[in-house]
Design an enzyme around this catalytic site. Structure first.
Site, PDB file in Angstrom:
ATOM      1  N   GLY A 231     -92.722 -21.854  81.641  1.00 17.82           N
ATOM      2  CA  GLY A 231     -92.115 -21.254  80.966  1.00 17.82           C
ATOM      3  C   GLY A 231     -92.337 -19.847  79.675  1.00 17.82           C
ATOM      4  O   GLY A 231     -92.269 -18.965  79.718  1.00 17.82           O
ATOM      5  N   GLU A 269     -84.044 -23.408  68.657  1.00 23.49           N
ATOM      6  CA  GLU A 269     -83.439 -24.266  68.249  1.00 23.49           C
ATOM      7  C   GLU A 269     -84.205 -25.369  68.550  1.00 23.49           C
ATOM      8  O   GLU A 269     -84.861 -25.937  69.273  1.00 23.49           O
ATOM      9  CB  GLU A 269     -82.093 -24.977  69.284  1.00 23.49           C
ATOM     10  CG  GLU A 269     -81.082 -26.132  67.928  1.00 23.49           C
ATOM     11  CD  GLU A 269     -81.692 -27.396  67.980  1.00 23.49           C
ATOM     12  OE1 GLU A 269     -82.316 -27.406  66.767  1.00 23.49           O
ATOM     13  OE2 GLU A 269     -81.949 -27.782  69.047  1.00 23.49           O
ATOM     14  N   CYS A 302     -82.766 -34.013  67.452  1.00 21.04           N
ATOM     15  CA  CYS A 302     -83.418 -33.044  66.068  1.00 21.04           C
ATOM     16  C   CYS A 302     -82.520 -32.770  65.298  1.00 21.04           C
ATOM     17  O   CYS A 302     -83.310 -32.317  63.792  1.00 21.04           O
ATOM     18  CB  CYS A 302     -84.096 -31.681  66.271  1.00 21.04           C
ATOM     19  SG  CYS A 302     -81.932 -31.667  67.083  1.00 21.04           S
TER      20      CYS A 302
END
Length: 497
Positions: A231, A269, A302
């Site tokens: 990442g 997000e 979430c």
């Protein structure tokens, strides 16, 4: 390892996939790692463990496909390829469901609906949108009097470039498709880095893409045990133009920092602590049924409403109703008929949730239901459906994202107090409002600082609806026209008359 063919007819073996999909080919990784079942805690197979060299190869492939082919500009060809990709996914719904059940702990019903079938079918909207999208707007002529010049202006939309899509484990396929399909449709090329806990869902998509003949390099799939390393490489690499990340707020801040070195566009997000507000005229017996959503996928969503705000004078009534409703929640084996709730994703997450439950008790929250590990489920990563009452709205379960099946009841004195409590959060992703008066509910919803509000059993989930939040719940929107625009650049061309 299954059969790859032009029509995308492939199978997903339960022992996994030791290959990566890079530059249009299935390539063996130098190493692999174990995939663990959340339902049993046992190894169920292997996944390819991508290295930094594999990441480099994927970036190069995506860069070449964007810079040296007509993928970004040949809209008709791109649409043809992506419709073929979707048809191939539709033929592989069962293997995709099996992967999500096995590695994410999703119940079979959820896999057949919101986890797999729904997201694959909803990709149709994105492709239809591409088919009718206007790539150029002619603004006509404008005379700048101070210079005495007249220009015709064109505003053009172009693909943003190479996208790094970094996805979480809770809804692996749905979130992957919410990023990958609009990015590809917009003309970008993609390097997908899947969550370590759910590699098979992503790997199978790579195999389907290979089987249906997507052009080399436009879509690349990396699975790896060390999420942070790859990442970070993707976020910092100047050859990546856009980072689309879904995950925790803490990691999102790191993504934003890593991407800042090359000032690349970032979509985030992130977390949520969504309130469910019952106004005093609501039908409590029916509205409170919505609180069972905290048990959906073991609360690992979430946008799930985890704070229920109720009038102080009706607190005792609400406690009784919710405890009786939670008695009906069946949980355990995700494959069991009628199972509503499965396990948490891994032991680390289970211990985190249990630790927060203990911390909430010490902070003064009153436990009225659940709060531990089911005695009958000795294997797997399960936590009982749990209800707290926090009359101060100050404990960890009232303010922090638990990401587990934990609901907190918070009483309020009047409507203004309810709105204050609802907005008193670092997050602003979602909310739910119930009232017998629709106009009153909508007016209250307008005062909530959140990106998504469901009113009176409304449900926002649709392919044309933008999804995202305020404050530390993220930046940008996913899905809908706004989600498509995340992967576009705007160019103005002024032509002298």
């Amino acid at each position: 390892m299954g059969v790859d063919s032009r029509d995308g007819n492939v199978e997903q073996p339960l022992y996994g996939e030791a290959r990566l999909y890079i530059n249009g080919q299935m390539q063996f990784a130098d190493s692999h790692y174990s995939n663990i079942s959340p339902a049993t805690g046992k190894v169920i197979g292997i996944a390819a463990d991508a290295s930094a060299q594999d990441c480099e190869a994927a970036i190069v492939a995506a860069r070449v496909a964007f810079d040296q082919t007509d993928w970004s500009t040949n809209h008709a060809f791109r649409l043809q390829c992506l419709r073929r990709f979707q048809r191939a996914m539709l033929r592989q719904l069962k293997p995709l469901q099996d992967a999500v059940v096995a590695e994410a702990g999703s119940t079979r019903h959820n896999a057949e609906t919101v986890q797999v079938n729904g997201p694959v079918e909803m990709a149709t909207w994105c492709l239809d949108y591409l088919e009718q999208f206007e790539w150029q707007q002619d603004l006509g002529e404008y005379t700048l009097n101070s210079l005495g010049s007249t220009s015709r202006r064109l505003v053009c939309k172009e693909a943003a470039g190479v996208v790094a899509a970094i996805t979480p484990w809770n809804f692996p396929l749905q979130i992957i498709l919410a990023k990958v399909m609009p990015a590809l449709a917009a003309g970008c090329t993609v390097v997908l880095k899947a969550a370590p806990d759910t590699p098979w869902s992503a790997a199978l998509l790579g195999r389907i893409a290979h089987g249906c003949g997507l052009p080399a390099g436009v879509f690349n799939v990396l699975t790896a045990n060390n999420a942070k390393t790859l990442g970070g490489l993707l976020c910092r690499d100047p050859r990546i133009d856009v980072v689309s990340f879904t995950g925790s707020t803490a990691v999102g801040k790191q993504v934003m920092s890593d991407a800042s070195g090359s000032v690349k566009r970032v979509f985030l997000e992130l977390g949520g602590k969504s309130p469910h507000i019952l106004l005093d005229d609501a039908d409590f017996s029916s509205a409170l049924l919505n609180c069972l959503a905290v048990c959906f996928h073991a609360g690992q969503g979430c946008v799930i409403a985890t704070r229920v705000l109720v009038p102080q004078q009706r607190l005792e009534e609400v406690e009784g109703l919710l405890c009786s409703y939670f008695d009906f929640i069946s949980y355990g084996d995700p494959e069991a008929p009628g199972a509503i709730m499965g396990p948490l994703i891994n032991e680390r997450q289970r211990q985190r949730v249990l630790s927060m439950i203990e911390q909430a008790k010490q902070e003064g929250a009153r436990l009225i239901k659940g709060g531990g590990t089911p005695d009958e489920l000795l294997q797997g990563f399960y936590v009982q459906p749990t209800i707290f009452v926090d009359e101060t709205a100050t404990t960890c379960v009232a303010r922090e994202e638990v990401f587990g099946p934990v609901l907190t009841i918070i009483p309020y004195t009047d409507e203004a107090d309810a709105l204050r409590i609802a907005n008193d959060s670092q997050y602003g992703l979602g909310a739910v409002v119930n009232s017998a008066d629709e106009a009153r509910a909508i007016a209250f919803a307008r005062g909530i600082r959140a990106g998504i509000v469901n009113v009176n059993n409304g449900n926002f989930l649709a392919p044309d609806v933008p999804f995202g939040g305020y404050k530390q719940s993220g930046i940008g929107r996913e899905m809908g026209a706004e989600g498509f625009a995340e992967y576009l650049e705007t160019k103005t061309i002024a032509i002298g008359a």
